[in-house]
Motif scaffolding. Structure first.
Motif, PDB file in Angstrom:
ATOM      1  N   VAL A   1      51.692  43.925  36.500  1.00  0.00           N
ATOM      2  CA  VAL A   1      52.646  44.364  37.505  1.00  0.00           C
ATOM      3  C   VAL A   1      51.999  45.430  38.384  1.00  0.00           C
ATOM      4  O   VAL A   1      51.402  46.374  37.899  1.00  0.00           O
ATOM      5  CB  VAL A   1      53.922  44.934  36.840  1.00  0.00           C
ATOM      6  N   VAL A   2      52.103  45.228  39.673  1.00  0.00           N
ATOM      7  CA  VAL A   2      51.574  46.205  40.617  1.00  0.00           C
ATOM      8  C   VAL A   2      52.653  47.234  40.879  1.00  0.00           C
ATOM      9  O   VAL A   2      53.780  46.887  41.210  1.00  0.00           O
ATOM     10  CB  VAL A   2      51.188  45.528  41.945  1.00  0.00           C
ATOM     11  N   ILE A   3      52.294  48.465  40.710  1.00  0.00           N
ATOM     12  CA  ILE A   3      53.271  49.522  40.974  1.00  0.00           C
ATOM     13  C   ILE A   3      52.765  50.325  42.161  1.00  0.00           C
ATOM     14  O   ILE A   3      51.845  51.111  42.041  1.00  0.00           O
ATOM     15  CB  ILE A   3      53.480  50.425  39.745  1.00  0.00           C
ATOM     16  N   LEU A   4      53.356  50.039  43.302  1.00  0.00           N
ATOM     17  CA  LEU A   4      53.098  50.807  44.508  1.00  0.00           C
ATOM     18  C   LEU A   4      54.389  51.516  44.866  1.00  0.00           C
ATOM     19  O   LEU A   4      55.469  50.936  44.780  1.00  0.00           O
ATOM     20  CB  LEU A   4      52.692  49.897  45.665  1.00  0.00           C
ATOM     21  N   LYS A   5      54.246  52.734  45.267  1.00  0.00           N
ATOM     22  CA  LYS A   5      55.418  53.477  45.708  1.00  0.00           C
ATOM     23  C   LYS A   5      55.976  52.783  46.951  1.00  0.00           C
ATOM     24  O   LYS A   5      55.225  52.153  47.702  1.00  0.00           O
ATOM     25  CB  LYS A   5      55.029  54.917  46.038  1.00  0.00           C
ATOM     26  N   PRO A   6      57.277  52.893  47.181  1.00  0.00           N
ATOM     27  CA  PRO A   6      57.864  52.221  48.351  1.00  0.00           C
ATOM     28  C   PRO A   6      57.164  52.574  49.664  1.00  0.00           C
ATOM     29  O   PRO A   6      56.941  51.706  50.502  1.00  0.00           O
ATOM     30  CB  PRO A   6      59.315  52.704  48.347  1.00  0.00           C
TER      31      PRO A   6
ATOM     32  N   VAL B   1      53.238  51.030  54.090  1.00  0.00           N
ATOM     33  CA  VAL B   1      51.970  51.330  54.763  1.00  0.00           C
ATOM     34  C   VAL B   1      50.963  50.206  54.548  1.00  0.00           C
ATOM     35  O   VAL B   1      50.275  49.790  55.484  1.00  0.00           O
ATOM     36  CB  VAL B   1      51.407  52.687  54.276  1.00  0.00           C
ATOM     37  N   VAL B   2      50.879  49.680  53.336  1.00  0.00           N
ATOM     38  CA  VAL B   2      49.952  48.586  53.034  1.00  0.00           C
ATOM     39  C   VAL B   2      50.326  47.347  53.844  1.00  0.00           C
ATOM     40  O   VAL B   2      49.469  46.708  54.462  1.00  0.00           O
ATOM     41  CB  VAL B   2      49.930  48.281  51.520  1.00  0.00           C
ATOM     42  N   ARG B   3      51.594  46.995  53.856  1.00  0.00           N
ATOM     43  CA  ARG B   3      52.053  45.822  54.609  1.00  0.00           C
ATOM     44  C   ARG B   3      51.717  45.967  56.099  1.00  0.00           C
ATOM     45  O   ARG B   3      51.177  45.055  56.723  1.00  0.00           O
ATOM     46  CB  ARG B   3      53.557  45.634  54.411  1.00  0.00           C
ATOM     47  N   GLU B   4      52.011  47.136  56.679  1.00  0.00           N
ATOM     48  CA  GLU B   4      51.722  47.367  58.093  1.00  0.00           C
ATOM     49  C   GLU B   4      50.227  47.336  58.368  1.00  0.00           C
ATOM     50  O   GLU B   4      49.778  46.762  59.363  1.00  0.00           O
ATOM     51  CB  GLU B   4      52.324  48.696  58.543  1.00  0.00           C
TER      52      GLU B   4
END
Length: 102
Positions: A26-31, A36-39
């Motif tokens: 499971v990848v745990i990235l803060k919201p 920021v990653v998506r953009e």
């Protein structure tokens, strides 16, 4: 009766092992990191690669021929690429897909 209990116990151990294995991936990235990653990925306009015969899922290992790109986002160790119509986050150590970006 003992045979059924042993089978049931073995089944529970198997299911528990699968659940523990999935939890490790499971990848745990803060919201805020997700955003920021998506953009960042969408701004890069990276050309898509085609992987014939490879079903793209979390856990799929990408071949060495697929170039992985660094993400210029603090505290994110994953790299990314675009496969088909999907941007994917990849663990650079294992080359496994850890998240498919929608």
């Amino acid at each position: 009766m003992k045979k059924y209990l042993v089978s049931a116990a073995a089944g529970l151990v198997l299911v528990a092992g699968i659940g523990a294995s999935l939890a490790e991936n499971v990848v745990i990235l803060k919201p805020e990191q997700q955003t920021v990653v998506r953009e960042y990925i969408h701004k890069q306009k990276l050309a898509s690669v085609s992987l014939l015969g490879v079903e793209l899922n979390v856990g799929t290992a990408l071949p060495d021929t697929v170039e992985l790109h660094a993400i210029d986002v603090p505290d994110v160790k994953y790299k990314y690429t675009v496969v088909g119509d999907h941007a994917v986050l990849v663990d650079p150590d294992t080359r496994k897909v850890v998240q498919i970006i929608e």
